[in-house]
Design an enzyme around this catalytic site. Structure first.
Site, PDB file in Angstrom:
ATOM      1  N   ARG A 102       0.851  -1.184   0.000  1.00 40.70           N
ATOM      2  CA  ARG A 102       0.000   0.000   0.000  1.00 40.70           C
ATOM      3  C   ARG A 102       0.892   1.241   0.000  1.00 40.70           C
ATOM      4  O   ARG A 102       1.712   1.411   0.902  1.00 40.70           O
ATOM      5  CB  ARG A 102      -0.899  -0.010   1.254  1.00 40.70           C
ATOM      6  N   HIS A 147      -3.355  10.937   0.719  1.00 40.68           N
ATOM      7  CA  HIS A 147      -2.827  10.679   2.058  1.00 40.68           C
ATOM      8  C   HIS A 147      -2.218  11.988   2.587  1.00 40.68           C
ATOM      9  O   HIS A 147      -1.034  12.074   2.876  1.00 40.68           O
ATOM     10  CB  HIS A 147      -1.793   9.545   2.003  1.00 40.68           C
ATOM     11  N   GLU A 192      -7.853   8.059   6.353  1.00 44.36           N
ATOM     12  CA  GLU A 192      -8.196   8.616   7.660  1.00 44.36           C
ATOM     13  C   GLU A 192      -8.920   9.967   7.636  1.00 44.36           C
ATOM     14  O   GLU A 192      -8.335  11.005   7.954  1.00 44.36           O
ATOM     15  CB  GLU A 192      -6.932   8.737   8.532  1.00 44.36           C
ATOM     16  N   ASN A 332      -7.838   1.474   9.864  1.00 44.52           N
ATOM     17  CA  ASN A 332      -6.533   1.718  10.492  1.00 44.52           C
ATOM     18  C   ASN A 332      -6.742   1.696  11.995  1.00 44.52           C
ATOM     19  O   ASN A 332      -7.657   2.358  12.498  1.00 44.52           O
ATOM     20  CB  ASN A 332      -5.992   3.100  10.114  1.00 44.52           C
ATOM     21  N   TYR A 334      -4.714   1.718  15.973  1.00 48.90           N
ATOM     22  CA  TYR A 334      -3.483   1.796  16.778  1.00 48.90           C
ATOM     23  C   TYR A 334      -3.712   1.580  18.269  1.00 48.90           C
ATOM     24  O   TYR A 334      -3.030   0.789  18.884  1.00 48.90           O
ATOM     25  CB  TYR A 334      -2.777   3.148  16.545  1.00 48.90           C
ATOM     26  N   GLU A 399      -3.923  -0.354   8.181  1.00 46.31           N
ATOM     27  CA  GLU A 399      -2.773   0.056   9.005  1.00 46.31           C
ATOM     28  C   GLU A 399      -2.916  -0.519  10.402  1.00 46.31           C
ATOM     29  O   GLU A 399      -4.022  -0.547  10.958  1.00 46.31           O
ATOM     30  CB  GLU A 399      -2.695   1.590   9.188  1.00 46.31           C
TER      31      GLU A 399
END
Ligand SMILES: *[C@@H]1O[C@H](CO)[C@@H](O)[C@H](O)[C@H]1NC(C)=O
Ligand SMILES: *[C@@H]1O[C@H](CO)[C@@H](O)[C@H](O)[C@H]1NC(C)=O
Ligand SMILES: *[C@@H]1O[C@H](CO)[C@@H](O)[C@H](O)[C@H]1NC(C)=O
Ligand SMILES: *[C@@H]1O[C@H](CO)[C@@H](O)[C@H](O)[C@H]1NC(C)=O
Ligand SMILES: *[C@@H]1O[C@H](CO)[C@@H](O)[C@H](O)[C@H]1NC(C)=O
Ligand SMILES: *[C@@H]1O[C@H](CO)[C@@H](O)[C@H](O)[C@H]1NC(C)=O
Ligand SMILES: *[C@@H]1O[C@H](CO)[C@@H](O)[C@H](O)[C@H]1NC(C)=O
Ligand SMILES: *[C@@H]1O[C@H](CO)[C@@H](O)[C@H](O)[C@H]1NC(C)=O
Length: 496
Positions: A102, A147, A192, A332, A334, A399
């Site tokens: 990606r 992005h 995002e 994504n 985290y 991600e």
């Protein structure tokens, strides 16, 4: 030993083995068609900021004009120099054995002014070389159109808050589909929306740091959703039959856990404000923003003296136009946060006051150490929540990753990846969530936006003091390679 007892011992051993793995014995082998990849983005790795006809984008402008806003006063002028070292990068991907890579396109490499005329063929050529080399190595291309590196001239027109952005973006997307569509299997329209809008237009954390929370962030999100849908429909009607690719959006979603049982409504409200606001219009069967988001913003707007809600409204046609425009959900993830109901009496216009809740990182160890921030159950709960909230979509993890400050023997990162991959497999096998792919963020250390080069997420180390920017595999690169090669979470040390 009598047979009965031997059998009991066997059962006990099986139970211990299962607990050792963190849960009941499930098969920790990835499904046959499950895909692995790593990700990067143009501004974070390419460098060559003013070479070969590339125009200025918001990150060039921001880092050059406000170096003090970047932790180590650095920028992406050279970064990993991937503009010149892409062949080496693709060797790393080959070495890892990934199924896909990606990466993102730099808009101003393709249209230097940002406006959709005068294609810069040197930019087209750069991405052609990458796509051809990926194809030659049997690595599937996943391309992010946007992005964060918005053309600076478009920013001067208001960036994503200007409704005209939708048309400019759609022409940029058309150009990318035209030139690259034959070799791109997966397109991502935006990376995002939350960070793009809340951190760049609402807060002052990311370029261009407008700081108009509660207004600019919602305008940005509104146009972003329409631009996403426009690119989706363009691909769906004009390019899909020719190229048979897929097109989706990548949404960042942290897990928000109620601090106490009575905080469940508050925790869910934070989820809805963070990602429901962008997921619901696309992935729910009714479309539009989540009710709770509309209601809270309207109430707060009125208390603050506005005559209408600060959240723009979609027309019924727009709701239908946006609904269903993603072939899978790019996710994504985290961190995990705790959330609590917190009614704010402040009448200052702000996204954060609209939520009427507060949240904080759940880790008991909040220091920046190797062992902080590893909360795999939060990832699993998020996957289950997405399944239950949005009709069981296919989820492509676009991600997931972990920062440290530069260890080449990065055991914290291995511990993170091992546990998150196990949580992902539990979501697949125990909770029946349709997770189809996993992307490690990131291939190599790179420019981490406002955090400069100090926070490192790479599975390859990049030596930024060496002009050649050599890449060195970290321990986690070998771990990921072994996971991919064995199609299972190979054993690792949990350092937490
Ligand atoms: C685990 O799952 C994989 C993939 O579905 C399968 O090939 C393998 O035989 C399974 N192993 C066991 C021990 O069930
Ligand atoms: C590109 O930027 C560098 C500084 O990063 C500068 O030294 C160089 O002169 C610029 N090149 C062009 C062609 O503008
Ligand atoms: C790519 O895959 C094709 C078909 O599976 C195979 O023939 C070829 O050798 C592979 N090429 C490389 C470089 O791995
Ligand atoms: C979170 O919950 C704990 C345990 O009930 C409590 O002690 C603490 O005060 C709560 N924190 C907040 C900010 O509400
Ligand atoms: C995509 O195109 C197909 C075939 O024309 C159509 O059936 C489908 O409704 C389109 N998807 C969306 C979300 O418009
Ligand atoms: C949240 O807090 C506000 C103000 O204290 C209160 O009016 C409201 O009832 C609370 N909501 C819940 C679900 O506890
Ligand atoms: C990084 O490069 C510098 C300059 O070439 C060198 O002195 C240093 O040892 C390198 N660091 C690592 C970890 O390789
Ligand atoms: C499987 O993992 C082990 C380490 O756990 C490694 O030695 C081996 O090379 C891996 N096999 C493949 C095919 O990647």
């Amino acid at each position: 030993m009598p047979l009965f007892n031997m059998f009991s011992v066997f059962i006990i051993l099986v139970i211990f083995a299962a607990f050792d793995r963190g849960c009941w014995a499930i098969n920790y082998t990835f499904p046959d068609n499950f895909l692995f990849g790593t990700a990067t983005s143009s501004y974070q790795i390419e460098g060559a900021w003013n070479e070969s006809g590339k125009g200025e984008n918001t990150w060039d402008w921001y880092t050059h004009n406000y170096p003090e806003r970047i932790l180590d006063r650095t920028n992406g002028d050279i970064a990993c120099d991937s503009y010149h070292k892409y062949e080496e990068d693709i060797k790393l991907l080959k070495e890892l054995g990934v199924d896909f890579y990606r990466f993102s396109l730099s808009w101003t490499r393709i249209f230097p002014s940002g406006f959709p005329n005068n294609v810069n063929y040197e930019g087209i050529n750069y991405y052609n070389k990458i796509l051809n080399l990926l194809a030659a190595n049997n690595i599937t291309a996943m391309v992010t159109l946007f992005h964060w590196d918005l053309p600076q001239r478009l920013m001067e027109l208001g960036g994503l808050t200007n409704p005209r952005f939708i048309a400019f973006y759609t022409e940029y997307a058309r150009t990318a589909f035209e030139f690259f569509g034959d070799r791109v299997k997966y397109w991502l329209t935006f990376n995002e929306p939350f960070q793009t809008c809340m951190f760049s237009y609402g807060d002052t954390r990311l370029a261009p740091a407008l700081g108009m929370s509660g207004i600019a962030d919602y305008l940005c999100g509104h146009n972003l959703l329409k631009a996403h849908a426009a690119a989706y429909h363009l691909y769906n009607t004009t390019y899909r039959s020719k190229y048979e690719g897929k097109i989706a959006i990548s949404i960042s979603a942290e897990w928000f856990e109620p601090n106490n049982t009575y905080d469940e409504a508050a925790a869910d409200r934070v989820r809805q404000f963070w990602y429901g606001i962008h997921m619901h219009p696309i992935f729910s069967s009714e479309g539009d923003y989540p009710e709770v988001v509309k209601e809270y913003i309207a109430t707060q707007s009125s208390l603050e003296g506005y005559k209408r809600s600060r959240l723009p409204q979609f027309t019924p046609d727009e709701i239908n136009y946006i609904k269903g425009t993603s072939d899978f959900m790019g996710l994504n993830h985290y961190n995990t946060y705790l959330a609590t109901n917190a009614s704010s009496t402040s009448l200052e216009t702000s996204y954060y006051n609209d939520i009427q809740a507060s949240y904080w990182l759940s880790s008991s160890n909040m220091e920046d150490s190797d062992t902080a921030r590893i909360v795999p159950w939060g990832f699993r709960k998020l996957l289950v929540w997405v399944k239950n909230t949005f009709n069981d979509p296919e989820i492509f993890v676009t991600e997931n990753g972990y920062y440290d400050f530069g260890d080449i023997d990065d055991r914290g990162r291995i511990s993170f990846y091992g546990q998150y991959l196990e949580a992902l497999l539990e979501a697949i096998y125990i909770d029946n969530v349709k997770v189809i792919a996993y992307t490690a963020w990131t291939l190599m250390d790179n420019f981490e936006w406002n955090l400069g080069y100090e926070y490192k997420y790479g599975i390859y180390y990049v030596n930024f003091t060496d002009p050649d920017r050599p890449r060195i595999p970290k321990s986690s690169a070998y771990f990921i390679k072994n996971v991919i090669g064995n199609r299972t979470v190979v054993s690792y040390d949990r350092v937490v």
